[in-house]
Every structure is written in structure tokens, then in C-alpha cells.
Motif scaffolding. Structure first.
Motif, PDB file in Angstrom:
ATOM      1  N   ILE A 148       0.847  -1.193   0.000  1.00  0.00           N
ATOM      2  CA  ILE A 148       0.000   0.000   0.000  1.00  0.00           C
ATOM      3  C   ILE A 148       0.885   1.247   0.000  1.00  0.00           C
ATOM      4  O   ILE A 148       2.056   1.176   0.385  1.00  0.00           O
ATOM      5  N   PRO A 149       0.358   2.391  -0.407  1.00  0.00           N
ATOM      6  CA  PRO A 149       1.141   3.633  -0.375  1.00  0.00           C
ATOM      7  C   PRO A 149       1.413   4.088   1.062  1.00  0.00           C
ATOM      8  O   PRO A 149       0.710   3.702   2.001  1.00  0.00           O
ATOM      9  N   ARG A 150       2.421   4.919   1.196  1.00  0.00           N
ATOM     10  CA  ARG A 150       2.804   5.459   2.501  1.00  0.00           C
ATOM     11  C   ARG A 150       1.627   6.159   3.187  1.00  0.00           C
ATOM     12  O   ARG A 150       1.380   5.957   4.380  1.00  0.00           O
ATOM     13  N   ALA A 151       0.885   6.983   2.453  1.00  0.00           N
ATOM     14  CA  ALA A 151      -0.220   7.735   3.048  1.00  0.00           C
ATOM     15  C   ALA A 151      -1.280   6.795   3.624  1.00  0.00           C
ATOM     16  O   ALA A 151      -1.808   7.034   4.718  1.00  0.00           O
ATOM     17  N   GLU A 152      -1.574   5.719   2.917  1.00  0.00           N
ATOM     18  CA  GLU A 152      -2.564   4.758   3.423  1.00  0.00           C
ATOM     19  C   GLU A 152      -2.049   4.064   4.681  1.00  0.00           C
ATOM     20  O   GLU A 152      -2.799   3.811   5.624  1.00  0.00           O
ATOM     21  N   MET A 153      -0.756   3.760   4.705  1.00  0.00           N
ATOM     22  CA  MET A 153      -0.166   3.127   5.888  1.00  0.00           C
ATOM     23  C   MET A 153      -0.286   4.051   7.094  1.00  0.00           C
ATOM     24  O   MET A 153      -0.649   3.613   8.196  1.00  0.00           O
ATOM     25  N   ILE A 154      -0.010   5.335   6.891  1.00  0.00           N
ATOM     26  CA  ILE A 154      -0.127   6.305   7.987  1.00  0.00           C
ATOM     27  C   ILE A 154      -1.572   6.371   8.472  1.00  0.00           C
ATOM     28  O   ILE A 154      -1.836   6.356   9.683  1.00  0.00           O
ATOM     29  N   ARG A 155      -2.537   6.425   7.535  1.00  0.00           N
ATOM     30  CA  ARG A 155      -3.952   6.485   7.934  1.00  0.00           C
ATOM     31  C   ARG A 155      -4.333   5.266   8.766  1.00  0.00           C
ATOM     32  O   ARG A 155      -5.021   5.376   9.786  1.00  0.00           O
ATOM     33  N   ARG A 156      -3.898   4.086   8.348  1.00  0.00           N
ATOM     34  CA  ARG A 156      -4.240   2.859   9.076  1.00  0.00           C
ATOM     35  C   ARG A 156      -3.624   2.838  10.474  1.00  0.00           C
ATOM     36  O   ARG A 156      -4.283   2.451  11.448  1.00  0.00           O
ATOM     37  N   LEU A 157      -2.359   3.223  10.570  1.00  0.00           N
ATOM     38  CA  LEU A 157      -1.692   3.202  11.878  1.00  0.00           C
ATOM     39  C   LEU A 157      -2.315   4.207  12.843  1.00  0.00           C
ATOM     40  O   LEU A 157      -2.509   3.904  14.027  1.00  0.00           O
ATOM     41  N   VAL A 158      -2.637   5.385  12.343  1.00  0.00           N
ATOM     42  CA  VAL A 158      -3.263   6.396  13.204  1.00  0.00           C
ATOM     43  C   VAL A 158      -4.639   5.916  13.651  1.00  0.00           C
ATOM     44  O   VAL A 158      -4.998   6.007  14.836  1.00  0.00           O
TER      45      VAL A 158
END
Length: 162
Positions: A148-158
């Protein structure tokens, strides 16, 4: 006017060949769309890319074909009639403010058209933050592992930490 001949103007590797007769139509049974004009400060000139003294008209034949008529006011110049495809006809009609004709022959016009300058649609409110290089590297590695893209990874972790 009983019949108008329609020509093609092929270009070979040796330059432009002579016009070739490809068909004809009866303008009396066709629908004619006259060109739009604009004031250039001195004259009303065509909105089409035909120069200061050039003109165009578009015909919809009884058989459903499009014919573009191009001519000039220059003495000695000959006009020409060419078959054009639907995309060219639609573009010509739009350029000449024939919106009703576009809707009649091609369907309803969109409310707005043009290039998408904003990229993909926004997912949410934009938030910017700075991360240490090692955290960013770990984030990128995990995103790559999950495909997945970096932005999606950040959204999921947050979202998971809330």
C-alpha cells in the motif's frame, strides 16, 4: 444545389497528392451549422483555426455523416468539402457554440469539462508532519510489505492507535 462532391486530401511520402473523390451529398437535405465569429478589433473573424479570411460550415447529411466545408475570401482560392468523424464534428460544434446540436447528436453535455488539475479525490483533511528518517524508513518498509502507499499506511496506523 443538386449535389456537392466530397474529397479526401491524402498526403503521401512525396507530398500532398491530388484530391480524391470519396462521396457526395445533397446540401438541400442536410442540416447546416454556420461558424461562430468573434470581433478581433477590426473584423468579425471565424472562431475556427482557418486564418483571418478563412471560414467554415459543418453539415449533417441525411445519411448521418458529417461534412466540413472550408473556404476563404481570397480571390482564386477554392473551397473544399471533407468528411469528418464524430469527434471532430463534436469539437467543431462546441467551438462554435452549437450546444443544442451537440446535445441532439451526442447526448447531454456535462456541467463542466476540462483537465483534472487536482489529482485523485481527497480522502480527508490534509495534515503535514515531520518524521525522523529512521521512523520514515520503517514506515515505508511496512507499507511496501503490505503493498500500500505510505499515506494509506499512515492512515491505518493512526486509526488503529485511536
Amino acid at each position: 444545389m443538386p449535389r456537392v462532391n466530397v474529397f479526401a486530401y491524402p498526403i503521401s511520402e512525396y507530398g500532398q497528392d491530388g484530391p480524391q473523390l470519396v462521396g457526395w451529398f445533397n446540401p438541400d437535405s442536410a442540416i447546416k451549422y454556420d461558424e461562430g465569429t468573434r470581433w478581433d478589433g477590426n473584423n468579425n473573424v471565424s472562431v475556427n483555426p482557418v486564418g483571418q479570411f478563412g471560414h467554415q460550415a459543418l453539415y449533417r447529411t441525411k445519411g448521418g455523416r458529417w461534412v466540413l466545408n472550408t473556404w476563404s475570401q481570397w480571390e482564386g482560392s477554392e473551397g473544399k468539402y471533407e468528411f469528418v468523424d464524430d469527434a471532430t464534428a463534436k469539437d467543431w460544434l462546441l467551438r462554435n457554440d452549437e450546444d443544442d446540436a451537440v446535445e441532439q447528436w451526442f447526448g447531454e453535455l456535462e456541467e463542466e469539462a476540462g483537465p483534472n488539475l487536482g489529482g485523485r479525490p481527497a480522502v480527508g483533511t490534509k495534515v503535514e508532519t515531520r518524521l525522523p528518517d529512521d521512523v520514515l524508513a520503517a514506515l515505508d518498509e511496512r507499507a511496501k510489505a503490505e503493498g500500500i502507499p505510505r499515506a494509506e499506511m499512515i492512515r491505518r496506523l493512526v486509526a488503529a492507535s485511536l
